[in-house]
Every structure is written in structure tokens, then in C-alpha cells.
Design a protein around this motif. Structure first.
Motif, PDB file in Angstrom:
ATOM      1  N   ILE A 222       0.651  -1.138   0.186  1.00 27.25           N
ATOM      2  CA  ILE A 222       0.146  -0.140  -0.172  1.00 27.25           C
ATOM      3  C   ILE A 222       0.981   1.197  -0.169  1.00 27.25           C
ATOM      4  O   ILE A 222       1.813   1.254   0.729  1.00 27.25           O
ATOM      5  CB  ILE A 222      -0.817  -0.021   1.104  1.00 27.25           C
ATOM      6  N   ALA A 223       0.619   2.102  -0.954  1.00 26.08           N
ATOM      7  CA  ALA A 223       1.348   3.507  -0.915  1.00 26.08           C
ATOM      8  C   ALA A 223       0.064   4.569  -0.372  1.00 26.08           C
ATOM      9  O   ALA A 223      -0.952   4.468  -0.778  1.00 26.08           O
ATOM     10  CB  ALA A 223       1.768   3.874  -2.378  1.00 26.08           C
TER      11      ALA A 223
ATOM     12  N   THR B 196       0.932  -9.965   5.588  1.00 26.65           N
ATOM     13  CA  THR B 196       2.086  -8.867   5.575  1.00 26.65           C
ATOM     14  C   THR B 196       1.863  -7.590   4.779  1.00 26.65           C
ATOM     15  O   THR B 196       1.375  -7.640   3.689  1.00 26.65           O
ATOM     16  CB  THR B 196       3.284  -9.639   5.174  1.00 26.65           C
ATOM     17  N   VAL B 197       1.766  -6.351   5.361  1.00 28.66           N
ATOM     18  CA  VAL B 197       1.540  -5.189   4.739  1.00 28.66           C
ATOM     19  C   VAL B 197       2.679  -4.453   4.543  1.00 28.66           C
ATOM     20  O   VAL B 197       3.379  -3.843   5.584  1.00 28.66           O
ATOM     21  CB  VAL B 197       0.399  -4.276   5.457  1.00 28.66           C
ATOM     22  N   VAL B 198       3.110  -4.169   3.395  1.00 32.72           N
ATOM     23  CA  VAL B 198       4.396  -3.535   2.954  1.00 32.72           C
ATOM     24  C   VAL B 198       3.765  -2.146   2.640  1.00 32.72           C
ATOM     25  O   VAL B 198       3.078  -1.949   1.726  1.00 32.72           O
ATOM     26  CB  VAL B 198       5.342  -3.864   1.883  1.00 32.72           C
ATOM     27  N   ILE B 199       4.189  -0.709   3.258  1.00 34.00           N
ATOM     28  CA  ILE B 199       3.757   0.313   3.481  1.00 34.00           C
ATOM     29  C   ILE B 199       4.830   1.196   2.876  1.00 34.00           C
ATOM     30  O   ILE B 199       5.820   1.214   3.299  1.00 34.00           O
ATOM     31  CB  ILE B 199       3.377   0.644   4.932  1.00 34.00           C
ATOM     32  N   LEU B 200       4.452   2.315   2.077  1.00 36.21           N
ATOM     33  CA  LEU B 200       5.097   3.148   1.511  1.00 36.21           C
ATOM     34  C   LEU B 200       4.394   4.459   1.896  1.00 36.21           C
ATOM     35  O   LEU B 200       3.380   4.673   1.082  1.00 36.21           O
ATOM     36  CB  LEU B 200       5.680   2.939  -0.123  1.00 36.21           C
TER      37      LEU B 200
ATOM     38  N   MET C  28       8.096   2.457  -4.837  1.00 37.98           N
ATOM     39  CA  MET C  28       7.127   1.629  -5.070  1.00 37.98           C
ATOM     40  C   MET C  28       7.328   0.358  -5.685  1.00 37.98           C
ATOM     41  O   MET C  28       6.678  -0.721  -5.604  1.00 37.98           O
ATOM     42  CB  MET C  28       5.856   2.356  -5.827  1.00 37.98           C
ATOM     43  N   THR C  29       7.904   0.538  -7.008  1.00 39.63           N
ATOM     44  CA  THR C  29       8.323  -0.744  -7.896  1.00 39.63           C
ATOM     45  C   THR C  29       9.053  -1.746  -6.774  1.00 39.63           C
ATOM     46  O   THR C  29       8.902  -2.891  -6.841  1.00 39.63           O
ATOM     47  CB  THR C  29       9.109  -0.215  -8.897  1.00 39.63           C
TER      48      THR C  29
ATOM     49  N   ARG D  86      -2.132  -4.602  -4.705  1.00 37.01           N
ATOM     50  CA  ARG D  86      -1.608  -3.465  -4.667  1.00 37.01           C
ATOM     51  C   ARG D  86      -2.608  -2.250  -4.422  1.00 37.01           C
ATOM     52  O   ARG D  86      -3.709  -2.340  -5.066  1.00 37.01           O
ATOM     53  CB  ARG D  86      -0.609  -3.155  -5.783  1.00 37.01           C
ATOM     54  N   MET D  87      -2.541  -1.415  -3.440  1.00 34.06           N
ATOM     55  CA  MET D  87      -3.318  -0.358  -3.465  1.00 34.06           C
ATOM     56  C   MET D  87      -2.659   1.036  -3.056  1.00 34.06           C
ATOM     57  O   MET D  87      -1.815   1.139  -2.501  1.00 34.06           O
ATOM     58  CB  MET D  87      -4.032  -0.430  -2.109  1.00 34.06           C
TER      59      MET D  87
END
Length: 328
Positions: free
Chosen positions: A113-114, A146-150, A202-203, A212-213
């Protein structure tokens, strides 16, 4: 594995919402307990708790200085959170299937998620703590997630607040089988190089994600002034182009339900026209950007520090981004 039953009208219906998040008697949103604890803990740390009980100044839209960032954290954080809560829960059934995008995206596995502009993290923190509360109350499956946050944000002070609160909820999220990997970086929507760096991250961080959101929230005040929307459009085109992928990819744009957002010549009129003009070409037969439009809802929410409820107005657009090479 199918996590939700097919054919169900809503993935999380009104009857599924626990009383910790929505009071059906008073028709009032309650912010997630985990979120309230994290926010009030940060206010206390910075000596802002009493200030947050006072009436908020009018026309407060945030800024880069420490004072502006603290003011926004103090008086605007809960309103921003309430809009995201209303969107995810949709207790009045006015937001079509937009809320479903959250449960489809965050059903399990590794997702990305961005959050831009992240501010003090109201959007991502509300998403995470709402999911955690729904899992805790056994309203949605508790599959490992698992949430990868940007989080991209220009104010260094707001970036610090967001990081503090994300760290403070890590353990409680883990108790609900949610692991987070936060990455927070400076981002200027008016600067091409800053945006290219954001897109590069992001990439990098969305690799191996099942979904992806991109969440864009509370941006209209800034973009509607000083010709900023015109200056920022090339950066948004770059972000949206690079958000198309072979995986389920959605962009959610959230704004307060104000006249300068919802009127025919308002901000969302500009945004939806921009999207149709730039992305129609990548929609194939049977997929059409012409139907893109915004939805609105209104609700009261219980302010954690005040003895009265507060009205919250929400307007939102959901963009289901086409797959790369999706044109037929």
C-alpha cells in the motif's frame, strides 16, 4: 484460497460491523480502539492532549512547519480517520463496492500500500487498525497478512508522527496476524524527481505482492490552490501508470465532502476527467473508464477526547487500474 463467499452482496455488511467500530443505536462511527490509543499516546508525548480537546481553527489544511504539522495532528487526524473508517465500513450502504476493495486487497498474503500524502499516517493507520479490530471480533478471516507500507509525505514532522504511531501499533497488529513493513520517505507532488524516486520505491517494495493499493487522501485543499493541480498532474500520471500491473491494483482517492470537491466544476470533476483522458486507452473491451465517478456518504463519529459527536462528510473515487497490456 477463497477467503470470502462469492455472491455475497457486501464482503463486510452492516450486520458484520462490531459495536467497537459502529454504534447502530446512535448511528455513530467509533474509531478503532488501537488507533485511539496510539494517537492519544503521541499527543501526550508532545503535550498536545489538552489542546486537542479545544475547538479546531477553521481552514486548517496542514503544512511543512512543526507548528502546522502539530496543529494538523491535533485537530485534523480524527476527521481524516473517520472518513477512512466510514469508507471501509460503509454502514449506510452508500459507497457501492468501494469498501470491498479493502477486504479484497488485505485478505491475506503479502500486499503493498502506498499512502500519499501520508500526513501523520491517518489513512494507513485507520486501515490497519480497522482490519485488526474486525479480525479480533472474528468478522473477517485471520489469515497471515504482511502489509508493506510506503508513506510519502513532505513534512518531516508528520513523517516522524506517522512512524511513531506505526511502531506503537506493531505488536497489537501482530496479535491479529498482521505484520507491517513501513517505509516512509519525503515526497513533493509538484516535483518530478521526487515523484520518480517515489515510483522507484513503489516498484522496489511492491515486488512479490499479491495485491496493491494506492491511497490518496485529503489533497484537495493543496491541489485546488495556486494552480497546483495543473503542476501536479504529470506526477500523478507517472504514479498511476506505474501502478498498473498484472496483480489486483486499486487507487482510492478520499476527500472531505465539500462543495469545492463535489460540484460539477469541483476537484473530483477535474480528477475523474483527468483519469478518463489519460487511461481510457489502456482499458480493453468490456472495461471502461467512462463509468468512473465519485460516491459520497455522511456520518457522525464519536470524538475520542470530546463529549460530543462530530459530523464527517466523505467523498471518494475508486480507480481499478488496468493490467499492463490490458487493451484488447
Amino acid at each position: 484460497m477463497e477467503l470470502f463467499k462469492r455472491g455475497k452482496r457486501r464482503l463486510v455488511g452492516r450486520d458484520d460491523i462490531p459495536e467497537e467500530l459502529w454504534c447502530s443505536v446512535s448511528s455513530m462511527i467509533h474509531l478503532p480502539p488501537m488507533l485511539i490509543s496510539s494517537w492519544t499516546g503521541l499527543l501526550k508525548k508532545h503535550g498536545l492532549l489538552d489542546k486537542a480537546r479545544q475547538p479546531a481553527p477553521k481552514k486548517l489544511i496542514g503544512g511543512l512547519t512543526e507548528k502546522e504539522s502539530k496543529d494538523h495532528l491535533t485537530w485534523r487526524f480524527t476527521g481524516s480517520s473517520a472518513r477512512v473508517s466510514m469508507l471501509m465500513l460503509d454502514p449506510k450502504g452508500k459507497l457501492d463496492d468501494i469498501s470491498d476493495a479493502f477486504y479484497q486487497t488485505f485478505s491475506g498474503n503479502r500486499v503493498f500500500i502506498a499512502d500519499i500524502p501520508a500526513g501523520a499516517g491517518a489513512s494507513i493507520l485507520t486501515v490497519l487498525t480497522t482490519l485488526a479490530e474486525l479480525r479480533k471480533q472474528e468478522r473477517i478471516p485471520r489469515n497471515p497478512l504482511t502489509v508493506v507500507i510506503l508513506a510519502g509525505e513532505l513534512s518531516e514532522f508528520s513523517r516522524g508522527y506517522a512512524n511513531s504511531m506505526l511502531q506503537s501499533v506493531k505488536k497489537d497488529l501482530a496479535d491479529q496476524a498482521i505484520t507491517i513493513e513501513p517505509h516512509i520517505l519525503p515526497w513533493n507532488a509538484l516535483d518530478a524527481f521526487s515523484t520518480t524516486n517515489l515510483v522507484r520505491k513503489m516498484t522496489l517494495h511492491s515486488q512479490n505482492a499479491a495485491a496493491r493499493m494506492v491511497i490518496l487522501a485529503n489533497f484537495s485543499g493543496f491541489l485546488n490552490s495556486s494552480g497546483n493541480w495543473k503542476k501536479a498532474k504529470p506526477q500523478f500520471e507517472e504514479i498511476f501508470r506505474h501502478s498498473t500491473d498484472e496483480i489486483f491494483s486499486t487507487a482510492i482517492w478520499i476527500e472531505p465532502g465539500k462543495n469545492d470537491v463535489t460540484s460539477e466544476s469541483g476537484f473530483f470533476g477535474k480528477v475523474t476527467k483527468w483519469f478518463k483522458d489519460n487511461f481510457q486507452v489502456v482499458f480493453g473491451n468490456g472495461r471502461n473508464a467512462k463509468d468512473i465517478g465519485f460516491a459520497s456518504s455522511t456520518s457522525q463519529f464519536k470524538h475520542p477526547l470530546k463529549d460530543h459527536d462530530v459530523r464527517s462528510n466523505l467523498t471518494v473515487v475508486r480507480f481499478d487500474l488496468p493490467e499492463v497490456g490490458g487493451a484488447e
